[in-house]
Design a protein around this motif. Structure first.
Motif, PDB file in Angstrom:
ATOM      1  N   THR A  50     -21.997  17.554 -21.817  1.00  0.00           N
ATOM      2  CA  THR A  50     -23.130  16.624 -21.740  1.00  0.00           C
ATOM      3  C   THR A  50     -23.055  15.676 -20.558  1.00  0.00           C
ATOM      4  OG1 THR A  50     -21.994  15.097 -23.243  1.00  0.00           O
ATOM      5  CG2 THR A  50     -23.527  16.691 -24.219  1.00  0.00           C
ATOM      6  N   GLY A  51     -21.905  15.628 -19.881  1.00  0.00           N
ATOM      7  CA  GLY A  51     -21.773  14.756 -18.721  1.00  0.00           C
ATOM      8  C   GLY A  51     -22.104  15.493 -17.438  1.00  0.00           C
ATOM      9  N   VAL A  52     -21.538  15.023 -16.340  1.00  0.00           N
ATOM     10  CA  VAL A  52     -21.714  15.666 -15.033  1.00  0.00           C
ATOM     11  C   VAL A  52     -20.481  16.522 -14.783  1.00  0.00           C
ATOM     12  CG1 VAL A  52     -22.041  15.301 -12.563  1.00  0.00           C
ATOM     13  CG2 VAL A  52     -23.081  13.732 -14.212  1.00  0.00           C
ATOM     14  N   ALA A  53     -20.631  17.832 -14.862  1.00  0.00           N
ATOM     15  CA  ALA A  53     -19.482  18.735 -14.848  1.00  0.00           C
ATOM     16  C   ALA A  53     -18.825  18.864 -13.488  1.00  0.00           C
ATOM     17  CB  ALA A  53     -19.905  20.118 -15.344  1.00  0.00           C
ATOM     18  N   SER A  54     -19.546  18.579 -12.408  1.00  0.00           N
ATOM     19  CA  SER A  54     -19.066  18.873 -11.063  1.00  0.00           C
ATOM     20  C   SER A  54     -17.878  18.004 -10.674  1.00  0.00           C
ATOM     21  CB  SER A  54     -20.192  18.660 -10.051  1.00  0.00           C
ATOM     22  OG  SER A  54     -20.432  17.274  -9.886  1.00  0.00           O
ATOM     23  N   HIS A  55     -17.262  18.361  -9.528  1.00  0.00           N
ATOM     24  CA  HIS A  55     -16.133  17.591  -9.011  1.00  0.00           C
ATOM     25  C   HIS A  55     -16.562  16.206  -8.562  1.00  0.00           C
ATOM     26  CE1 HIS A  55     -17.950  19.430  -5.444  1.00  0.00           C
ATOM     27  NE2 HIS A  55     -17.411  18.471  -4.731  1.00  0.00           N
ATOM     28  N   GLN A  56     -17.871  15.987  -8.419  1.00  0.00           N
ATOM     29  CA  GLN A  56     -18.381  14.672  -8.048  1.00  0.00           C
ATOM     30  C   GLN A  56     -18.566  13.769  -9.275  1.00  0.00           C
ATOM     31  OE1 GLN A  56     -21.931  16.054  -6.221  1.00  0.00           O
ATOM     32  NE2 GLN A  56     -20.967  16.561  -4.273  1.00  0.00           N
ATOM     33  N   GLY A  57     -18.398  14.345 -10.456  1.00  0.00           N
ATOM     34  CA  GLY A  57     -18.576  13.587 -11.689  1.00  0.00           C
ATOM     35  C   GLY A  57     -17.352  13.669 -12.577  1.00  0.00           C
ATOM     36  N   ASP A  58     -17.453  14.466 -13.657  1.00  0.00           N
ATOM     37  CA  ASP A  58     -16.365  14.556 -14.629  1.00  0.00           C
ATOM     38  C   ASP A  58     -15.255  15.509 -14.227  1.00  0.00           C
ATOM     39  OD1 ASP A  58     -17.807  12.795 -16.222  1.00  0.00           O
ATOM     40  OD2 ASP A  58     -18.823  14.405 -17.315  1.00  0.00           O
ATOM     41  N   ALA A  59     -15.471  16.293 -13.154  1.00  0.00           N
ATOM     42  CA  ALA A  59     -14.466  17.265 -12.694  1.00  0.00           C
ATOM     43  C   ALA A  59     -14.026  18.183 -13.828  1.00  0.00           C
ATOM     44  CB  ALA A  59     -13.276  16.549 -12.077  1.00  0.00           C
ATOM     45  N   LEU A  60     -15.007  18.694 -14.574  1.00  0.00           N
ATOM     46  CA  LEU A  60     -14.705  19.563 -15.714  1.00  0.00           C
ATOM     47  C   LEU A  60     -13.871  20.782 -15.329  1.00  0.00           C
ATOM     48  CD1 LEU A  60     -15.056  20.383 -18.689  1.00  0.00           C
ATOM     49  CD2 LEU A  60     -17.284  21.359 -18.065  1.00  0.00           C
ATOM     50  N   PRO A  61     -14.191  21.505 -14.246  1.00  0.00           N
ATOM     51  CA  PRO A  61     -13.344  22.653 -13.909  1.00  0.00           C
ATOM     52  C   PRO A  61     -11.889  22.274 -13.696  1.00  0.00           C
ATOM     53  CG  PRO A  61     -15.404  22.758 -12.698  1.00  0.00           C
ATOM     54  CD  PRO A  61     -15.356  21.399 -13.347  1.00  0.00           C
ATOM     55  N   LEU A  62     -11.634  21.130 -13.075  1.00  0.00           N
ATOM     56  CA  LEU A  62     -10.251  20.731 -12.827  1.00  0.00           C
ATOM     57  C   LEU A  62      -9.549  20.312 -14.111  1.00  0.00           C
ATOM     58  CD1 LEU A  62     -10.543  18.809  -9.442  1.00  0.00           C
ATOM     59  CD2 LEU A  62      -9.901  21.184  -9.871  1.00  0.00           C
ATOM     60  N   ARG A  63     -10.288  19.789 -15.055  1.00  0.00           N
ATOM     61  CA  ARG A  63      -9.686  19.491 -16.361  1.00  0.00           C
ATOM     62  C   ARG A  63      -9.162  20.778 -16.991  1.00  0.00           C
ATOM     63  NH1 ARG A  63     -13.249  14.745 -19.349  1.00  0.00           N
ATOM     64  NH2 ARG A  63     -13.932  13.660 -17.466  1.00  0.00           N
ATOM     65  N   LEU A  64     -10.010  21.806 -16.972  1.00  0.00           N
ATOM     66  CA  LEU A  64      -9.614  23.063 -17.595  1.00  0.00           C
ATOM     67  C   LEU A  64      -8.536  23.768 -16.788  1.00  0.00           C
ATOM     68  CD1 LEU A  64      -9.988  24.943 -19.943  1.00  0.00           C
ATOM     69  CD2 LEU A  64     -11.955  25.975 -18.774  1.00  0.00           C
TER      70      LEU A  64
END
Length: 351
Positions: A50-64
């Protein structure tokens, strides 16, 4: 956020990783973006972000990616560990068969890695910070008091313990087990003595450099392909553990207001610095940090100066490459010192 946007965030991160010399990590990002399903807790959480998944926001890929790397390093799933660097990975089908399986089977291990932003402590960025301190040493000739925001384990807070080759000059501690030699473009920074009178830092989740769990967490966020970065991190952790820097647990704006007095401090150049941390502060926190700096800077003098040294990703550079920006009081003028590779491996000096 739409599922398509989440998938695009993984695709974009794949390009970034591959370009930065981490092709295996890039492959895993790309495959997740292309093939992840909502099967299992991790898939549902990622695709429903629900947030901003990109590296400019929540950096979701890097979390995973951090979670997967930690799992591979832990040995809990030996088949996954066997395809991770330094091993030679099989083809995409085999890699996805393994990664897709563990995303479901190891959800209890992986899901907590999605709960917070990546916590890195990239030692390579110290090269840019040291170059900035040389500029200040050349101007003022004063010892430094360092205030690091988002300091993590404090590995950049102790940047004077490393050895450097910056352009044509040597800096830092001769013979240090951590040596930083970024690819340098432009003239060399000025020569000078960087003397640290005192240092302190703050982080919402400070990491204890003496704790084995700290090593595991920080290593997980180094891209698995980058063995030199891993070795450098381990050497820096050993140095810091011998004399740990003081890192407080607090909100950055709260801490700065409490610790950076607006009264001038004669005979010391106070430096507030941060590396890829400012974007994670709230807009209100950012505003308070700027206000504290402005209020303190308004009272600065040539023998009691204040500096703001920022290594942060900027929207006005190619691929959002980080810039090294320096604001100095008295005067409050800002200079762009350099444009840098995100981990500090390349520095394009601009002054």
């Amino acid at each position: 956020m739409t599922e398509a946007a989440v998938r695009q965030a993984f695709a974009d991160q794949a390009v970034i990783c591959t370009a930065a010399g981490a092709p295996f990590t890039g492959r895993v990002c790309r495959l997740i973006g292309e093939r992840l399903t909502a099967e299992g807790e991790v898939g549902r959480r990622v695709l429903g972000w629900t947030g901003v998944a990109s590296h400019q926001g929540d950096a979701l890929p890097l979390r995973l990616m951090g979670g997967l790397h930690a799992l591979a390093r832990s040995g809990r799933d030996k088949a996954l560990s066997a395809i991770y660097p330094p091993a030679t990975a099989p083809d995409d089908e085999a890699v996805w068969s393994m990664v897709g399986r563990v995303l479901v089977e190891q959800a209890a291990f992986l899901s907590p890695w999605l709960d917070g932003p990546p916590q890195t402590n990239e030692v390579g960025r110290s090269a840019a910070l040291m170059a900035g301190l040389l500029v200040l040493a050349d101007r003022f000739g004063l010892p430094f008091a360092l205030y690091e925001l988002g300091a993590s384990a404090g590995l950049n807070t102790v940047l004077d313990r490393y050895s450097y080759r910056l352009g044509e000059i040597e800096a830092g501690m001769v013979g240090s087990p951590v040596r930083l030699t970024p690819t340098w473009t432009g003239v060399s920074p000025p020569r000078g003595d960087v003397e640290i009178a005192r240092r302190a830092g703050v982080d919402r989740n400070p990491l204890d450099v003496r704790d084995p769990a700290t090593r595991a967490r920080l290593a997980a966020y180094v891209w698995a392909d980058q063995r030199e970065r891993l070795a450098r991190l381990e050497a820096a952790l050993d140095l810091a553990a011998a004399d740990p820097p003081p890192i407080d647990q607090a909100d950055a704006a709260d801490w700065l207001e409490a610790n950076l007095s607006t009264a001038p401090e004669t005979g010391v150049c106070r430096v507030v610095m941060h590396t890829i941390a400012y974007q994670y502060f709230s807009p209100e926190g950012q505003a308070r940090i700027r206000a504290r700096l402005a209020a303190t800077g308004a009272r600065a003098t040539e023998d009691a100066p204040l500096a703001w040294l920022s290594f942060e990703a900027m929207s006005d550079t190619v691929d959002r490459r980080p810039t090294l920006d320096l604001t100095v009081w008295p005067g409050g003028e800002t200079q762009r010192l350099a444009i840098c590779q995100p981990h500090g491996a390349e520095i394009d000096w601009k002054i």
